[in-house]
Design a protein around this motif. Structure first.
Motif, mmCIF file in Angstrom:
data_model
loop_
_atom_site.group_PDB
_atom_site.id
_atom_site.type_symbol
_atom_site.label_atom_id
_atom_site.label_comp_id
_atom_site.label_asym_id
_atom_site.label_seq_id
_atom_site.Cartn_x
_atom_site.Cartn_y
_atom_site.Cartn_z
ATOM 1 N N ALA A 47 0.770 -1.311 -0.056
ATOM 2 C CA ALA A 47 -0.173 -0.226 -0.036
ATOM 3 C C ALA A 47 0.837 1.265 0.081
ATOM 4 O O ALA A 47 0.498 2.294 0.697
ATOM 5 N N ALA A 48 1.846 1.222 -0.662
ATOM 6 C CA ALA A 48 2.955 2.355 -0.884
ATOM 7 C C ALA A 48 2.024 3.611 -1.640
ATOM 8 O O ALA A 48 1.634 3.132 -2.705
ATOM 9 N N THR A 49 2.308 4.885 -1.015
ATOM 10 C CA THR A 49 1.791 5.867 -1.912
ATOM 11 C C THR A 49 2.816 6.164 -2.880
ATOM 12 O O THR A 49 3.987 6.224 -2.749
ATOM 13 N N ARG A 54 8.401 8.268 -4.000
ATOM 14 C CA ARG A 54 9.114 9.347 -4.600
ATOM 15 C C ARG A 54 10.344 9.622 -3.583
ATOM 16 O O ARG A 54 11.420 9.861 -3.850
ATOM 17 N N HIS A 55 9.912 9.830 -2.268
ATOM 18 C CA HIS A 55 10.890 10.025 -1.273
ATOM 19 C C HIS A 55 11.571 9.015 -0.716
ATOM 20 O O HIS A 55 12.240 9.221 0.408
ATOM 21 N N LEU A 56 11.348 7.699 -0.778
ATOM 22 C CA LEU A 56 12.084 6.679 -0.399
ATOM 23 C C LEU A 56 13.809 6.709 -0.660
ATOM 24 O O LEU A 56 14.169 6.821 -1.953
ATOM 25 N N THR A 57 14.594 6.810 0.345
ATOM 26 C CA THR A 57 15.947 6.937 0.147
ATOM 27 C C THR A 57 16.832 5.586 0.528
ATOM 28 O O THR A 57 16.228 4.766 1.297
ATOM 29 N N ALA A 96 23.922 2.024 -11.744
ATOM 30 C CA ALA A 96 24.382 1.982 -13.436
ATOM 31 C C ALA A 96 24.303 3.548 -13.816
ATOM 32 O O ALA A 96 25.182 3.998 -14.460
ATOM 33 N N LEU A 97 23.523 4.329 -13.008
ATOM 34 C CA LEU A 97 23.391 5.796 -13.566
ATOM 35 C C LEU A 97 24.534 6.525 -12.624
ATOM 36 O O LEU A 97 24.799 7.869 -13.024
ATOM 37 N N ASN A 98 25.414 6.091 -11.921
ATOM 38 C CA ASN A 98 26.456 6.725 -11.456
ATOM 39 C C ASN A 98 26.173 7.948 -10.745
ATOM 40 O O ASN A 98 26.547 8.940 -11.124
ATOM 41 N N THR A 99 25.263 7.659 -9.605
ATOM 42 C CA THR A 99 24.535 9.161 -9.264
ATOM 43 C C THR A 99 24.854 9.354 -7.665
ATOM 44 O O THR A 99 25.220 8.224 -7.056
ATOM 45 N N ASP A 100 24.752 10.544 -7.050
ATOM 46 C CA ASP A 100 24.925 10.623 -5.702
ATOM 47 C C ASP A 100 23.553 11.182 -5.187
ATOM 48 O O ASP A 100 23.368 11.471 -4.045
ATOM 49 N N ASN A 101 22.568 10.940 -6.046
ATOM 50 C CA ASN A 101 21.163 11.242 -5.559
ATOM 51 C C ASN A 101 20.788 10.084 -4.446
ATOM 52 O O ASN A 101 21.093 9.174 -4.908
ATOM 53 N N PRO A 102 20.410 10.494 -3.152
ATOM 54 C CA PRO A 102 20.064 9.740 -2.250
ATOM 55 C C PRO A 102 18.740 8.832 -2.614
ATOM 56 O O PRO A 102 18.434 7.955 -1.662
ATOM 57 N N HIS A 103 17.771 9.058 -3.319
ATOM 58 C CA HIS A 103 16.657 8.398 -3.597
ATOM 59 C C HIS A 103 17.071 7.258 -4.174
ATOM 60 O O HIS A 103 17.840 7.003 -5.273
ATOM 61 N N VAL A 104 15.955 6.247 -4.088
ATOM 62 C CA VAL A 104 15.883 4.891 -4.679
ATOM 63 C C VAL A 104 15.505 4.946 -6.029
ATOM 64 O O VAL A 104 16.228 4.419 -6.912
ATOM 65 N N LEU A 105 14.259 5.814 -6.299
ATOM 66 C CA LEU A 105 14.115 5.794 -7.683
ATOM 67 C C LEU A 105 14.861 7.181 -8.391
ATOM 68 O O LEU A 105 14.370 8.259 -8.087
ATOM 69 N N VAL A 106 15.611 6.647 -9.260
ATOM 70 C CA VAL A 106 16.280 7.901 -10.079
ATOM 71 C C VAL A 106 16.360 7.865 -11.240
ATOM 72 O O VAL A 106 16.107 6.681 -11.977
ATOM 73 N N ASP A 115 17.077 15.554 -5.953
ATOM 74 C CA ASP A 115 15.848 15.673 -6.173
ATOM 75 C C ASP A 115 14.901 14.376 -6.303
ATOM 76 O O ASP A 115 15.649 13.544 -6.776
ATOM 77 N N PRO A 116 13.758 14.076 -5.738
ATOM 78 C CA PRO A 116 13.294 12.901 -5.949
ATOM 79 C C PRO A 116 12.641 12.897 -7.114
ATOM 80 O O PRO A 116 12.517 13.817 -7.883
ATOM 81 N N ALA A 117 12.563 11.649 -7.889
ATOM 82 C CA ALA A 117 11.554 11.511 -9.150
ATOM 83 C C ALA A 117 10.167 12.281 -8.807
ATOM 84 O O ALA A 117 9.799 12.214 -7.929
ATOM 85 N N GLY A 118 9.720 12.530 -10.173
ATOM 86 C CA GLY A 118 8.435 13.334 -9.807
ATOM 87 C C GLY A 118 7.133 12.374 -9.881
ATOM 88 O O GLY A 118 7.529 11.141 -10.120
ATOM 89 N N ALA A 119 6.229 12.810 -9.463
ATOM 90 C CA ALA A 119 5.018 11.955 -9.576
ATOM 91 C C ALA A 119 4.741 11.163 -10.760
ATOM 92 O O ALA A 119 4.151 10.161 -10.937
ATOM 93 N N ALA A 120 5.039 12.121 -11.761
ATOM 94 C CA ALA A 120 4.678 11.699 -13.169
ATOM 95 C C ALA A 120 5.486 10.557 -13.643
ATOM 96 O O ALA A 120 4.996 9.660 -14.158
ATOM 97 N N HIS A 121 6.648 10.370 -12.934
ATOM 98 C CA HIS A 121 7.509 9.240 -13.275
ATOM 99 C C HIS A 121 6.884 7.687 -12.628
ATOM 100 O O HIS A 121 6.974 6.973 -13.204
ATOM 101 N N ILE A 122 6.324 8.091 -11.425
ATOM 102 C CA ILE A 122 5.747 6.942 -10.784
ATOM 103 C C ILE A 122 4.596 6.547 -11.564
ATOM 104 O O ILE A 122 4.218 5.262 -12.052
ATOM 105 N N ARG A 123 3.663 7.439 -11.999
ATOM 106 C CA ARG A 123 2.439 7.278 -12.799
ATOM 107 C C ARG A 123 2.835 6.628 -14.242
ATOM 108 O O ARG A 123 2.388 5.498 -14.544
ATOM 109 N N ASP A 124 3.885 7.124 -14.952
ATOM 110 C CA ASP A 124 4.542 6.590 -16.307
ATOM 111 C C ASP A 124 5.202 5.219 -16.021
ATOM 112 O O ASP A 124 5.206 4.376 -17.081
ATOM 113 N N SER A 125 5.593 4.974 -14.945
ATOM 114 C CA SER A 125 6.535 3.726 -14.712
ATOM 115 C C SER A 125 5.417 2.631 -15.187
ATOM 116 O O SER A 125 5.575 1.389 -15.334
#
Length: 168
Positions: A47-49, A54-57, A96-106, A115-125
């Motif tokens: 039941a994740a929102t 988006r904000h899961l790190t 593989a993206l070689n990022t320093d972004n702390p979020h899981v979904l990059v 920044d976290p991925a946008g809500a549109a990315h969640i929807r589009d995925s």
């Protein structure tokens, strides 16, 4: 005179057969990309929102215990095997993206930011599966509301009583 309002949840949900097909797509199939599988399983089984996803790190993941603490929830959630494998695939994609972004979904756009991925990315995925995240979450909430005491549900999901009451 007041017209009585219908009680209970009236949004869209999935049948058990539809849930099985999706679970197979995301846990055993090769068709789903890592973000689709993790987002789908996290919403359908846990039941994740959209906001929680988006904000899961990385700090929210307990690798040794195979748990996550979705932002806003007060308890660590032990992940089942399928969701854990999907999370690991997201982490491999992230690496593989070689990022320093702390979020899981990059994404390509957020890999150079914090920044976290946008809500549109969640929807589009979830677009390849033809679903919206709220349909998956609503399906799970209805099941949990039927199986759990409403107080347990509010604590487990970090929701208010009013937020869970209409799923009863």
């Amino acid at each position: 005179m007041e017209a009585p309002q219908p009680r209970g949840f009236s949004g869209s949900t999935l049948t058990l057969d539809e849930q099985r097909v999706l679970y197979h797509r995301w846990s055993a199939g090769e068709a789903a990309l890592p973000h689709e599988a993790f987002i789908g399983l996290a919403a359908l089984l846990h039941a994740a929102t959209t906001t929680e996803l988006r904000h899961l790190t990385l700090m929210d993941i307990g690798t040794a215990s195979r748990t996550v603490r979705f932002p806003g929830r007060s308890v660590d959630l032990a992940l089942d095997d399928a969701t854990w494998r999907a999370l690991e695939a997201c982490l491999t994609h992230r690496q593989a993206l070689n990022t320093d972004n702390p979020h899981v979904l990059v994404t390509r756009l957020t890999r150079v930011t914090t920044d976290p991925a946008g809500a549109a990315h969640i929807r589009d995925s979830l677009a390849p599966a033809g679903l919206l995240p709220r349909t998956l979450r609503s399906t799970r909430l209805l099941t949990l509301a039927d199986e759990l005491d409403i107080k347990q549900l509010t604590v487990a999901l970090g929701m208010s009583y009013g937020g869970t009451a209409h799923y009863r």
